[in-house]
Design a protein around this motif. Structure first.
Motif, PDB file in Angstrom:
ATOM      1  N   ALA A   1      42.198  13.573  74.295  1.00  0.00           N
ATOM      2  CA  ALA A   1      41.033  12.642  73.683  1.00  0.00           C
ATOM      3  C   ALA A   1      41.848  12.420  71.530  1.00  0.00           C
ATOM      4  O   ALA A   1      41.401  11.823  71.770  1.00  0.00           O
ATOM      5  N   MET A   2      42.230  13.591  71.245  1.00  0.00           N
ATOM      6  CA  MET A   2      43.243  14.017  70.855  1.00  0.00           C
ATOM      7  C   MET A   2      44.228  12.858  69.810  1.00  0.00           C
ATOM      8  O   MET A   2      43.564  11.919  68.684  1.00  0.00           O
ATOM      9  N   LEU A   3      45.160  12.489  70.412  1.00  0.00           N
ATOM     10  CA  LEU A   3      45.699  11.462  70.462  1.00  0.00           C
ATOM     11  C   LEU A   3      45.230   9.892  70.390  1.00  0.00           C
ATOM     12  O   LEU A   3      45.057   9.066  69.526  1.00  0.00           O
TER      13      LEU A   3
ATOM     14  N   ASP B   1      38.163  17.823  70.475  1.00  0.00           N
ATOM     15  CA  ASP B   1      36.818  17.478  71.288  1.00  0.00           C
ATOM     16  C   ASP B   1      37.473  17.168  72.829  1.00  0.00           C
ATOM     17  O   ASP B   1      38.050  16.170  72.289  1.00  0.00           O
ATOM     18  N   GLY B   2      37.394  17.571  73.892  1.00  0.00           N
ATOM     19  CA  GLY B   2      38.637  16.958  75.159  1.00  0.00           C
ATOM     20  C   GLY B   2      39.723  16.986  75.065  1.00  0.00           C
ATOM     21  O   GLY B   2      40.379  16.405  75.954  1.00  0.00           O
ATOM     22  N   GLY B   3      39.922  17.769  74.922  1.00  0.00           N
ATOM     23  CA  GLY B   3      41.933  18.297  74.643  1.00  0.00           C
ATOM     24  C   GLY B   3      42.559  17.318  74.115  1.00  0.00           C
ATOM     25  O   GLY B   3      42.373  16.495  72.984  1.00  0.00           O
TER      26      GLY B   3
ATOM     27  N   LEU C   1      43.782  19.803  61.475  1.00  0.00           N
ATOM     28  CA  LEU C   1      42.717  19.252  62.288  1.00  0.00           C
ATOM     29  C   LEU C   1      41.230  19.913  62.298  1.00  0.00           C
ATOM     30  O   LEU C   1      41.350  21.626  62.611  1.00  0.00           O
ATOM     31  N   PRO C   2      40.016  18.861  61.867  1.00  0.00           N
ATOM     32  CA  PRO C   2      39.434  20.445  61.897  1.00  0.00           C
ATOM     33  C   PRO C   2      39.423  20.010  63.732  1.00  0.00           C
ATOM     34  O   PRO C   2      38.952  19.161  64.666  1.00  0.00           O
TER      35      PRO C   2
ATOM     36  N   PRO D   1      41.542   3.454  64.358  1.00  0.00           N
ATOM     37  CA  PRO D   1      41.402   3.203  62.332  1.00  0.00           C
ATOM     38  C   PRO D   1      40.338   3.889  61.992  1.00  0.00           C
ATOM     39  O   PRO D   1      40.028   4.621  60.995  1.00  0.00           O
ATOM     40  N   GLU D   2      38.797   4.004  62.140  1.00  0.00           N
ATOM     41  CA  GLU D   2      37.260   4.593  61.979  1.00  0.00           C
ATOM     42  C   GLU D   2      37.389   5.942  61.295  1.00  0.00           C
ATOM     43  O   GLU D   2      37.585   6.795  61.310  1.00  0.00           O
ATOM     44  N   THR D   3      37.863   6.411  62.553  1.00  0.00           N
ATOM     45  CA  THR D   3      38.889   7.598  63.719  1.00  0.00           C
ATOM     46  C   THR D   3      39.531   8.307  62.011  1.00  0.00           C
ATOM     47  O   THR D   3      39.426   9.761  61.593  1.00  0.00           O
ATOM     48  N   LEU D   4      40.779   7.626  62.476  1.00  0.00           N
ATOM     49  CA  LEU D   4      41.855   8.272  60.573  1.00  0.00           C
ATOM     50  C   LEU D   4      41.284   7.940  59.781  1.00  0.00           C
ATOM     51  O   LEU D   4      42.027   9.402  59.045  1.00  0.00           O
ATOM     52  N   ALA D   5      40.750   7.111  59.459  1.00  0.00           N
ATOM     53  CA  ALA D   5      40.084   7.442  57.882  1.00  0.00           C
ATOM     54  C   ALA D   5      39.422   8.414  57.422  1.00  0.00           C
ATOM     55  O   ALA D   5      39.276   8.659  56.367  1.00  0.00           O
ATOM     56  N   ARG D   6      38.048   9.106  58.719  1.00  0.00           N
ATOM     57  CA  ARG D   6      37.451  10.460  58.131  1.00  0.00           C
ATOM     58  C   ARG D   6      38.354  11.505  58.509  1.00  0.00           C
ATOM     59  O   ARG D   6      37.631  12.557  57.852  1.00  0.00           O
ATOM     60  N   LEU D   7      39.596  11.126  59.549  1.00  0.00           N
ATOM     61  CA  LEU D   7      40.204  12.554  59.522  1.00  0.00           C
ATOM     62  C   LEU D   7      41.060  13.064  58.324  1.00  0.00           C
ATOM     63  O   LEU D   7      41.122  13.772  58.312  1.00  0.00           O
ATOM     64  N   ARG D   8      42.010  11.872  57.895  1.00  0.00           N
ATOM     65  CA  ARG D   8      42.720  11.975  56.828  1.00  0.00           C
ATOM     66  C   ARG D   8      42.305  12.657  55.769  1.00  0.00           C
ATOM     67  O   ARG D   8      43.196  14.258  55.716  1.00  0.00           O
ATOM     68  N   PRO D   9      41.400  12.832  55.342  1.00  0.00           N
ATOM     69  CA  PRO D   9      40.594  13.550  54.114  1.00  0.00           C
ATOM     70  C   PRO D   9      40.797  14.916  54.651  1.00  0.00           C
ATOM     71  O   PRO D   9      40.705  15.663  53.589  1.00  0.00           O
ATOM     72  N   GLU D  10      40.107  15.188  55.857  1.00  0.00           N
ATOM     73  CA  GLU D  10      39.977  16.589  56.373  1.00  0.00           C
ATOM     74  C   GLU D  10      41.085  17.358  56.128  1.00  0.00           C
ATOM     75  O   GLU D  10      41.490  18.473  56.124  1.00  0.00           O
ATOM     76  N   MET D  11      42.090  16.611  56.969  1.00  0.00           N
ATOM     77  CA  MET D  11      43.170  17.579  57.209  1.00  0.00           C
ATOM     78  C   MET D  11      43.882  17.596  55.799  1.00  0.00           C
ATOM     79  O   MET D  11      44.706  18.916  55.767  1.00  0.00           O
TER      80      MET D  11
END
Length: 529
Positions: free
Chosen positions: A316-318, A311-313, A305-306, A324-334
């Motif tokens: 907040a991560m879960l 942020d927030g523990g 994870l980036p 959906p929008e956050t997950l779309a940003r997250l997946r390429p970084e993972m």
């Protein structure tokens, strides 16, 4: 070699010469409680020789060719290597040492490979209540000696929480007070884990401000650097930051488990070494520790994870996984983090749900019919899990290991064989088989070097008056038994371990004696008035 090291070498050479010329290195040991007889003695700071060591009470009373007089007990050490107990400068056995389980508090995974002293509170996790941590041994006996750091992560979480923000002026003052109090109660120094949230949210000036509180009280700055790879600022810049913190705060800087992690930075060891040696040549005290494994150990979340996603523990991560929008940003970084780690085949689950432990992320993904990133998110939804990450090159490991300012450590934690076998592995693989370093260097960088670097009074060498932390191992059989399939197997080949004058391993088996102590660092009195 710095002046202090050179002076210690010269003194050691003079002592060794005197030893060869006279039968005694100390006063009579006629009333000794215990004599280890006829072993090949590696004192930690002199050439090896065959001789005897006598122990009276908790101290060594004689080191030489033949102990005079009798003893209440004699241990035959013929054919064995006799050395100071190993000092592990980076561990994660805090809960074992301070917990309720008397057997766990013996820390047998360490004793059975010859480790008699460990540092805890590393990576910024050290409890700021240092008095409680170090005082625990008085009411809950422990098997090994231990020193404790005050941790940046623990301090920041207590005052600021898990959020990605700078502390207010009042909060910074509170954090500084916690560090100061811990130092005055005997903390070894100030440890950070700047790779991990929420410590990763701190800027360099915040770290310097807190490190200064340790500096004025005589402490060390110990850092799991901000980036050992290419996650954020990169390995080279992270080393620069650690050196800068030490210089600006005015205290020795120690690089925790030095490495070049991941495919993007393989081969960078020579450049990192040059950077550190330039700082040392300029008069700064900088040193490091290293564990002898190509696989690191961390959490799946930290590896993939980036930091913004934490942020927030955990809660907040879960929630971010459900957006959906956050997950779309997250997946390429993972995906990118997985690439730099060497792919899903390189991540082995070492702790967490029983049905996952012992499997690679690749295997779990195939079983579930999911892509590796989706499988990883599903795992993280279930529980925090630990992993072994196979991410280093042997060439980099060897380059760091050869340096006189790099000491041995384990980074020992549950699920990785380094908890049970790091010192035995370094001997078997890098001394005996691959011949990366000689035996004397292995012993001295596991004993006298850390004792000198961290000012452990009367430990780390075998000499009259020193505390009797002594080991005897068989050079033909000393080896790890733990591996990634069976990470919790004791090392073999250690015949005798003595902690503070008490025999805690006898004939290769633990005696059950808990002889360890908390080792408070003596802080500068004027700064604790």
């Amino acid at each position: 070699m710095d002046v202090r090291k050179l002076k210690r070498r010269v003194c050691a050479a003079m002592a060794a010469t005197a030893l060869m010329a006279t039968p005694l290195l100390a006063a009579s040991a006629a009333e000794a409680d215990l004599v280890l007889k006829g072993g090949t003695i590696y004192s930690g700071d002199a050439a090896p020789f065959v001789g005897d060591i006598a122990i009276t009470g908790d101290r060594i009373s004689y080191v030489g060719k033949k102990a005079p007089g009798g003893a209440r007990r004699v241990i035959d050490a013929k054919g064995l290597i006799v050395a100071p107990g190993f000092i592990d400068t980076h561990t994660h056995v805090d809960s074992m040492i301070t917990g309720d389980d008397a057997t766990e508090r013996l820390v047998l995974p360490f004793l059975m490979q010859g480790v008699t002293t460990a540092f805890i509170g590393n990576d910024g996790y050290g409890d700021p209540d240092t008095a409680k941590v170090l005082g625990s041994a008085a009411v809950r006996p422990v098997g090994i000696n231990y020193a404790a750091y005050v941790g940046f992560g623990a301090v920041r979480t207590k005052i600021v929480g898990q959020d990605d923000r700078a502390p207010t002026a009042a909060e910074l003052s509170e954090m500084k007070a916690l560090v100061a109090s811990a130092m005055c109660d005997g903390a070894l120094g100030f440890s950070t884990g700047l790779f991990y949230a929420p410590q990763s949210f701190a800027k360099q000036d915040e770290v310097v401000a807190l490190a200064k509180e340790a500096a004025v009280r005589g402490g060390i700055y110990d850092s799991h650097i901000r980036d050992e790879s290419s996650y954020t600022i990169g390995l080279s810049a992270a080393i620069d930051e650690a050196i800068t913190v030490g210089r600006e705060a005015g205290l020795p800087a120690h690089i925790a488990h030095i490495k070049a992690l991941g495919v993007d930075v393989h081969g960078q060891a020579p450049a990192i070494i040059a950077k550190i040696e330039a700082a040392r040549a300029a008069g700064q005290i900088v040193h490091a520790d290293q564990y002898p494994w190509s696989a690191s150990g961390t959490g799946l979340s930290a590896s993939l994870l980036p930091r913004w996603a934490e942020d927030g523990g955990r809660d907040a991560m879960l929630k971010r996984f459900d957006e959906p929008e956050t997950l779309a940003r997250l997946r390429p970084e993972m995906h990118e983090n997985l690439r730099r780690r060497g792919g899903a085949v390189s991540l082995l689950i070492t702790s967490g749900p029983d049905d996952l432990v012992g499997k690679t992320l690749e295997a779990i993904a195939k079983e579930s019919g999911a892509e590796p990133i989706d499988a990883a998110i599903a795992i993280l939804r279930r529980a925090p899990v630990g992993i072994a990450s196979f991410n280093q090159s042997e060439a980099d490991i060897a380059a760091f290991m050869k340096l006189p300012w790099v000491m041995t450590s384990s980074d020992g934690s549950i699920g990785h064989p380094r908890l049970y076998g790091s010192y035995a592995r370094k001997y078997e693989t890098y001394v005996k088989t691959n011949k990366v370093i000689p035996l004397r260097d292995f012993i001295e960088r596991s004993t006298a070097l850390p004792a000198d670097a961290f000012s452990l009074q009367d430990r780390g060498t075998l000499k009259p008056g020193a505390f009797a932390d002594v080991i005897a191992f068989d050079p033909a059989t000393y080896a790890p038994r733990a591996d990634f399939a069976q990470p919790a197997l004791f090392a073999k080949g250690v015949r005798t371990v003595i902690v503070n004058g008490k025999v805690v391993v006898e004939d290769g088996a633990p005696t059950g004696v808990a002889a360890g102590r908390g080792l408070p660092r003596t802080s500068k009195a004027e700064a604790c008035a």
